[in-house]
Design a protein around this motif. Structure first.
Motif, PDB file in Angstrom:
ATOM      1  N   LYS A   1       3.175   0.732   0.678  1.00 25.25           N
ATOM      2  CA  LYS A   1       2.241   1.023   2.092  1.00 25.25           C
ATOM      3  C   LYS A   1       3.219   0.819   3.208  1.00 25.25           C
TER       4      LYS A   1
ATOM      5  N   GLY B   1       6.482   8.063   5.103  1.00 23.32           N
ATOM      6  CA  GLY B   1       5.306   8.638   4.720  1.00 23.32           C
ATOM      7  C   GLY B   1       4.943   8.532   3.359  1.00 23.32           C
ATOM      8  N   SER B   2       3.845   9.074   3.028  1.00 22.83           N
ATOM      9  CA  SER B   2       3.258   8.645   1.726  1.00 22.83           C
ATOM     10  C   SER B   2       4.162   9.637   0.667  1.00 22.83           C
TER      11      SER B   2
ATOM     12  N   PHE C   1       4.932   3.409   4.802  1.00 20.79           N
ATOM     13  CA  PHE C   1       4.309   4.695   5.042  1.00 20.79           C
ATOM     14  C   PHE C   1       4.871   5.085   6.404  1.00 20.79           C
ATOM     15  N   PRO C   2       4.949   4.075   7.599  1.00 23.03           N
ATOM     16  CA  PRO C   2       5.226   4.404   8.693  1.00 23.03           C
ATOM     17  C   PRO C   2       6.604   4.783   9.040  1.00 23.03           C
TER      18      PRO C   2
ATOM     19  N   TYR D   1      -9.148  11.570  -1.702  1.00 28.75           N
ATOM     20  CA  TYR D   1      -7.870  11.434  -2.198  1.00 28.75           C
ATOM     21  C   TYR D   1      -8.057  10.642  -3.554  1.00 28.75           C
TER      22      TYR D   1
ATOM     23  N   TYR E   1      -1.182   7.661  -3.117  1.00 30.38           N
ATOM     24  CA  TYR E   1      -0.527   7.104  -2.019  1.00 30.38           C
ATOM     25  C   TYR E   1      -0.889   7.807  -0.621  1.00 30.38           C
ATOM     26  N   GLN E   2      -1.626   9.043  -0.774  1.00 34.20           N
ATOM     27  CA  GLN E   2      -2.339   9.700   0.214  1.00 34.20           C
ATOM     28  C   GLN E   2      -3.420   8.980   0.600  1.00 34.20           C
TER      29      GLN E   2
ATOM     30  N   SER F   1      -3.077   5.964   2.783  1.00 36.55           N
ATOM     31  CA  SER F   1      -2.756   6.294   4.221  1.00 36.55           C
ATOM     32  C   SER F   1      -4.149   6.262   4.940  1.00 36.55           C
ATOM     33  N   TYR F   2      -5.227   6.348   4.195  1.00 38.73           N
ATOM     34  CA  TYR F   2      -6.584   6.460   5.020  1.00 38.73           C
ATOM     35  C   TYR F   2      -7.522   5.048   4.939  1.00 38.73           C
TER      36      TYR F   2
ATOM     37  N   GLY G   1      -9.712   9.431   2.592  1.00 36.51           N
ATOM     38  CA  GLY G   1      -9.420   8.466   1.663  1.00 36.51           C
ATOM     39  C   GLY G   1      -9.991   8.455   0.480  1.00 36.51           C
TER      40      GLY G   1
END
Length: 282
Positions: free
Chosen positions: A27, A34-35, A30-31, A146, A84-85, A88-89, A143
């Motif tokens: 994680k 991305g995922s 991610f910035p 997903y 992984y998506q 992100s949330y 989240g």
């Protein structure tokens, strides 16, 4: 051949810690990529390493069907991209707590015991508490969605995995290769040249080792010596380990309500692993 009775337990626990630590480190990328980029790094690097070690091209049709291996790889890719998506949330521990309901559901559906209703109720309670969050931090519905999708494919993964298990490590390597063929183009399209940054590649290698190579080897050893129900109970601690990894590495905090939800899911997984029986045994 005998082994120290503590080694299999240590191997199973170490594998679980390795996977959840790898998820938390993933994680952090991610910035930057991305995922989809992280999924591409993890599965792409894992595929290269596993193919070198296990040489999946030596598999024969009579050992494992390549059609089944292809489906196995597709499910592996979707499972990784979806979780992984979810990361992100929502916090990794909440996503993992929801995802483990996939194999839990498979275990419940292959059992005929009335006590299984208890595990269903506990998991439902856990879902409610996780989704409730607290009044200051409502959990993101995307989240949850997903994570539920990832849970579905983890359940399918458990079923498909048994069909290709005859190939051992070569099956895993072949499936990882198929998964990489799906995720690497998607990740490259999202992250581009950022995937080639030295720091990103280094972290990607760490994630691949922690999330795929090391736990795979440890799990193979543990499952050789431990009964499947014992192994399942040990893995039920995944949400707690992911919560700890998320707190230490990502500084993610959970409310008491969400901690209660994680505990409820863990209890459901542990209970199901202890008491579930396959229909084929009746």
């Amino acid at each position: 051949m005998q082994t120290n009775k503590n080694f299999p337990f240590l191997a199973a626990f170490s594998g679980m810690v390795s996977v959840q630590t790898g998820a938390a480190f993933a994680k952090t990328l991610f910035p930057v990529v991305g995922s989809e980029g992280v999924a591409a790094l993890r599965l792409g690097i894992s595929a290269v390493i596993l193919c070198v070690v296990f040489r999946p091209w030596t598999l024969r049709q009579h050992e494992v069907s390549w059609r089944a291996l292809t489906l196995y790889g597709v499910v592996l890719a979707l499972m990784n991209m979806l979780i992984y998506q979810a990361f992100s949330y929502i916090p990794v521990s909440i996503a993992i707590s929801i995802e483990v309901m996939g194999p839990l559901t498979v275990a419940v559906l292959t059992s005929r015991q009335k006590i299984d209703l208890l595990w269903i109720l506990l998991s439902a309670l856990g879902m409610f508490l996780l989704a409730a969050g607290d009044i200051h931090n409502a959990i993101d519905i995307q989240g949850i969605a997903y994570s539920l999708a990832a849970a579905l494919f983890w359940g399918i993964y458990v079923i498909i995995g048994k069909r290709v298990s005859g190939g051992g490590g070569r099956s895993v390597a072949a499936g990882m290769m198929v998964a990489a063929l799906i995720t690497v183009p998607l990740g490259t399209a999202q992250a581009g040249v950022s995937l080639l940054m030295p720091a990103v590649i280094f972290t990607g290698v760490c994630v691949a080792l922690l999330s795929s190579m090391l736990p795979f080897l440890l799990d193979i050893y543990a499952m050789r010596w431990l009964p499947s129900r014992v192994f399942g109970v040990l893995l039920s601690g995944s949400p707690a380990v992911s919560a700890l990894a998320g707190w230490i590495i990502l500084h993610e905090k959970l409310s008491l309500t969400q901690c209660g939800g994680i505990s409820s899911v863990m209890a459901a997984c542990a209970g199901c692993s202890l008491f579930a029986r396959r229909r084929t045994q009746h």
